[in-house]
Motif scaffolding. Structure first.
Motif, PDB file in Angstrom:
ATOM      1  N   PHE A  37      80.115  15.181  20.138  1.00 57.01           N
ATOM      2  CA  PHE A  37      78.799  15.286  20.268  1.00 57.01           C
ATOM      3  C   PHE A  37      78.106  15.945  19.093  1.00 57.01           C
ATOM      4  O   PHE A  37      78.728  16.640  18.373  1.00 57.01           O
ATOM      5  CB  PHE A  37      78.203  15.951  21.698  1.00 57.01           C
ATOM      6  CG  PHE A  37      78.900  17.134  22.015  1.00 57.01           C
ATOM      7  CD1 PHE A  37      80.131  17.536  22.385  1.00 57.01           C
ATOM      8  CD2 PHE A  37      78.186  18.341  21.829  1.00 57.01           C
ATOM      9  CE1 PHE A  37      80.757  18.819  22.356  1.00 57.01           C
ATOM     10  CE2 PHE A  37      78.528  19.771  22.276  1.00 57.01           C
ATOM     11  CZ  PHE A  37      79.806  19.898  22.414  1.00 57.01           C
ATOM     12  N   ASP A  38      76.511  16.028  18.999  1.00 59.06           N
ATOM     13  CA  ASP A  38      76.147  16.586  17.853  1.00 59.06           C
ATOM     14  C   ASP A  38      75.427  17.957  18.349  1.00 59.06           C
ATOM     15  O   ASP A  38      74.842  17.945  19.690  1.00 59.06           O
ATOM     16  CB  ASP A  38      74.903  15.751  17.324  1.00 59.06           C
ATOM     17  CG  ASP A  38      75.568  14.643  16.537  1.00 59.06           C
ATOM     18  OD1 ASP A  38      76.812  14.499  16.201  1.00 59.06           O
ATOM     19  OD2 ASP A  38      74.551  13.707  16.211  1.00 59.06           O
ATOM     20  N   ALA A  39      75.678  18.917  17.558  1.00 61.44           N
ATOM     21  CA  ALA A  39      74.638  20.333  18.039  1.00 61.44           C
ATOM     22  C   ALA A  39      74.648  21.060  16.724  1.00 61.44           C
ATOM     23  O   ALA A  39      75.342  20.910  15.696  1.00 61.44           O
ATOM     24  CB  ALA A  39      75.815  21.037  18.873  1.00 61.44           C
ATOM     25  N   ASP A  40      73.681  21.914  16.838  1.00 61.56           N
ATOM     26  CA  ASP A  40      73.429  22.968  15.909  1.00 61.56           C
ATOM     27  C   ASP A  40      74.272  24.324  16.274  1.00 61.56           C
ATOM     28  O   ASP A  40      75.032  24.378  17.242  1.00 61.56           O
ATOM     29  CB  ASP A  40      72.013  23.161  15.842  1.00 61.56           C
ATOM     30  CG  ASP A  40      71.473  23.780  16.882  1.00 61.56           C
ATOM     31  OD1 ASP A  40      72.066  24.103  17.990  1.00 61.56           O
ATOM     32  OD2 ASP A  40      70.021  23.833  16.969  1.00 61.56           O
ATOM     33  N   GLU A  41      73.776  25.233  15.567  1.00 57.40           N
ATOM     34  CA  GLU A  41      74.551  26.583  15.685  1.00 57.40           C
ATOM     35  C   GLU A  41      74.473  26.993  17.233  1.00 57.40           C
ATOM     36  O   GLU A  41      75.332  27.662  17.835  1.00 57.40           O
ATOM     37  CB  GLU A  41      73.984  27.785  14.586  1.00 57.40           C
ATOM     38  CG  GLU A  41      74.585  27.585  13.472  1.00 57.40           C
ATOM     39  CD  GLU A  41      73.521  26.335  12.696  1.00 57.40           C
ATOM     40  OE1 GLU A  41      72.519  25.884  13.396  1.00 57.40           O
ATOM     41  OE2 GLU A  41      73.495  26.475  11.457  1.00 57.40           O
ATOM     42  N   GLU A 225      82.240  35.704  15.343  1.00 49.92           N
ATOM     43  CA  GLU A 225      82.848  36.261  13.909  1.00 49.92           C
ATOM     44  C   GLU A 225      82.411  35.389  12.583  1.00 49.92           C
ATOM     45  O   GLU A 225      82.577  35.924  11.629  1.00 49.92           O
ATOM     46  CB  GLU A 225      84.347  36.512  13.848  1.00 49.92           C
ATOM     47  CG  GLU A 225      84.950  37.343  14.931  1.00 49.92           C
ATOM     48  CD  GLU A 225      84.263  38.797  15.347  1.00 49.92           C
ATOM     49  OE1 GLU A 225      84.283  39.356  14.417  1.00 49.92           O
ATOM     50  OE2 GLU A 225      83.823  39.123  16.330  1.00 49.92           O
ATOM     51  N   TYR A 226      82.276  34.107  12.953  1.00 52.64           N
ATOM     52  CA  TYR A 226      82.026  33.263  11.824  1.00 52.64           C
ATOM     53  C   TYR A 226      80.525  33.441  11.144  1.00 52.64           C
ATOM     54  O   TYR A 226      79.562  33.673  11.953  1.00 52.64           O
ATOM     55  CB  TYR A 226      81.987  31.939  12.266  1.00 52.64           C
ATOM     56  CG  TYR A 226      83.554  31.441  12.736  1.00 52.64           C
ATOM     57  CD1 TYR A 226      84.527  32.261  12.776  1.00 52.64           C
ATOM     58  CD2 TYR A 226      83.531  30.163  13.237  1.00 52.64           C
ATOM     59  CE1 TYR A 226      85.667  31.782  13.581  1.00 52.64           C
ATOM     60  CE2 TYR A 226      84.847  29.550  13.773  1.00 52.64           C
ATOM     61  CZ  TYR A 226      85.904  30.599  13.754  1.00 52.64           C
ATOM     62  OH  TYR A 226      87.017  30.249  14.332  1.00 52.64           O
ATOM     63  N   ASP A 227      80.445  33.518   9.821  1.00 46.14           N
ATOM     64  CA  ASP A 227      79.230  33.660   9.173  1.00 46.14           C
ATOM     65  C   ASP A 227      78.047  32.595   9.572  1.00 46.14           C
ATOM     66  O   ASP A 227      76.813  32.493   9.641  1.00 46.14           O
ATOM     67  CB  ASP A 227      79.249  33.787   7.761  1.00 46.14           C
ATOM     68  CG  ASP A 227      80.439  33.148   7.088  1.00 46.14           C
ATOM     69  OD1 ASP A 227      81.050  32.295   7.895  1.00 46.14           O
ATOM     70  OD2 ASP A 227      80.850  33.518   6.070  1.00 46.14           O
ATOM     71  N   ILE A 228      78.982  31.263   9.928  1.00 47.18           N
ATOM     72  CA  ILE A 228      77.945  30.040  10.078  1.00 47.18           C
ATOM     73  C   ILE A 228      77.440  29.983  11.564  1.00 47.18           C
ATOM     74  O   ILE A 228      76.462  29.325  11.927  1.00 47.18           O
ATOM     75  CB  ILE A 228      78.936  28.650   9.997  1.00 47.18           C
ATOM     76  CG1 ILE A 228      79.962  28.690  10.672  1.00 47.18           C
ATOM     77  CG2 ILE A 228      78.911  28.460   8.533  1.00 47.18           C
ATOM     78  CD1 ILE A 228      80.704  27.267  10.730  1.00 47.18           C
ATOM     79  N   VAL A 229      77.712  31.006  12.375  1.00 48.57           N
ATOM     80  CA  VAL A 229      77.229  30.981  13.702  1.00 48.57           C
ATOM     81  C   VAL A 229      76.908  32.414  14.209  1.00 48.57           C
ATOM     82  O   VAL A 229      75.634  32.962  13.996  1.00 48.57           O
ATOM     83  CB  VAL A 229      78.044  30.498  15.192  1.00 48.57           C
ATOM     84  CG1 VAL A 229      77.469  30.445  16.366  1.00 48.57           C
ATOM     85  CG2 VAL A 229      78.682  29.195  14.601  1.00 48.57           C
TER      86      VAL A 229
END
Ligand SMILES: C[S@@+](CC[C@H](N)C(=O)[O-])C[C@H]1O[C@@H](n2cnc3c(N)ncnc32)[C@H](O)[C@@H]1O
Length: 375
Positions: A37-41, A225-229
């Motif tokens: 499925f598609d999702a943003d942060e 811990e991820y910079d993208i989230v």
């Protein structure tokens, strides 16, 4: 926008796909044991915190044909790793292969690792990747010669809700128990009875569903811990989830077990899960159960594999069946691996669903009452 994949036990795909659509995600695509499925942060945090039957949520990084090692390497090398990995991140690579020409997992793992390392060295113009920073687990699957590269966002498997540190002998996975509560249609006013409750998982998962208590509310996730989230987004989703907890429900969870220590563990687990006030646990023999009118019996009796012997499990199933088949309950949902379960139980199920309890192939035997819920 990211393409995500949520994994689940075989047999739970329809339940998980429903959960994903119900959370508002789009472009939902159902495969064996995997829902895309598609999702943003925010969606990454929502999926991790709210999905009851998913084992793990991962970001799909790439998907390409990999009939041989060269193709496997080239596909991984052409991916843009610097968009998800920083130069200091640790990135262990793990995966599996199914119905494909490439079958050696250690060999696939080292080819992929080498490709990622070489690409990262080129992207960060360095000869040295210390791998001492945040751990970002890279997962791969090769199914019918198609390699999917993914980044894990969950960390510990999502069945680890955090309420069950104390284990009795043969607990059912929280995610599978949650799936059973979905098949059984547990509502906020249901009475759920588990006469073989063990550590209380089925009763607790039912109560959490009834209260709209998000299963991942109190645990940590890798993507925090991820910079993208990041942690802020997870904290925001947690605080929205807290506001959605329903304390006005008339749900009751009633668990019992012949083993006093299991009952104590179940009680402690329910308190830790935040549903202790809706649940009661007692020591009792399931063969003495008097089904409460309108209740849902959802249970996981001993199979004879991890507990007792198959003959004892069959005899127990027959005695239990005699006790409850003509009861006044709204429905009965029993997960069992006994090959002739219905014969021993004494009644044909209204419906069956093949499921796995860990590695054990099982069936969920569903008995519906003729008296339908009015709503
Ligand atoms: C497969 S385990 C249930 C595990 C449980 N679903 C959980 O998540 O922990 C079966 C349970 O049945 C209990 N048991 C065995 N015979 C029983 C009986 N006659 N009456 C009630 N409980 C019984 C065992 O003590 C054990 O806890």
């Amino acid at each position: 926008m990211y393409r995500l994949v949520a994994t689940c036990g075989f047999g739970l795909e329809s339940v998980l796909a429903y959960e994903i659509r119900h959370l508002g995600f789009e472009e939902v695509e159902v495969h064996d044991g995997r829902i895309f499925f598609d999702a943003d942060e925010y969606g990454i945090a929502i999926a991790n915190i709210w999905l009851r039957t998913a084992e793990r949520v991962l970001i799909v990084l790439d998907e390409y044909p990999a009939p041989d090692f060269d193709a496997l390497y080239d596909g991984a090398f052409s991916s843009d790793w610097s968009s998800v990995l920083s130069s200091g991140d640790a990135f262990p690579v793990k995966g599996y292969s199914l119905n494909s020409k490439l079958t050696s997992i250690p060999a696939c793992q080292s080819v992929l690792k080498k490709a990622i390392v070489e690409k990262m060295k080129a992207q960060y113009s360095t000869q040295f990747l210390p791998e001492r920073g945040v751990e970002k687990k890279i997962r791969f699957s090769i199914v019918k010669d198609i390699c999917t590269l993914m980044l894990d966002t969950s960390g510990d498997g999502l069945h680890k809700r955090g309420y069950r540190p104390l284990l009795n002998e043969a607990p059912i996975r929280e995610t599978l128990a949650a799936g059973m509560t979905d098949f059984a249609r547990v509502y906020d006013d249901s009475t759920v009875v588990d006469p073989f409750c063990g550590s209380g998982t089925i009763v607790i998962e039912s109560a959490m569903r009834a209260m709209n208590l998000a299963p991942g509310l109190t645990r940590a996730f890798a993507a925090e811990e991820y910079d993208i989230v990041g942690k802020e987004i997870f904290d925001e989703v947690r605080s929205e989830a807290r506001a959605q907890i329903r304390n006005d429900v008339s749900f009751r969870g009633i668990g019992s077990d012949i083993d006093g220590s299991a009952v104590r563990i179940a009680s402690d687990n329910a308190q830790r899960a935040g549903v202790g006030h809706l649940c009661s646990f007692s020591v009792s023999d399931a063969r003495d159960l008097v089904p409460e009118a309108g209740s849902l019996i959802i249970t996981n009796p001993p199979y004879g594999e991890r507990l007792s012997s198959p003959e004892e499990a069959e005899k127990l199933c027959a005695d239990f069946g005699k006790r409850i088949v003509n009861g006044d309950q709204r429905g009965t949902y029993i997960i069992s691996s006994l090959p002739d379960f219905e014969k021993h139980f004494g009644k044909q199920a209204s419906r069956r669903r093949k499921l796995y309890n860990g590695m054990i192939p099982c069936q969920l035997f569903m008995y519906f009452s003729e008296k339908k819920r009015q709503d």
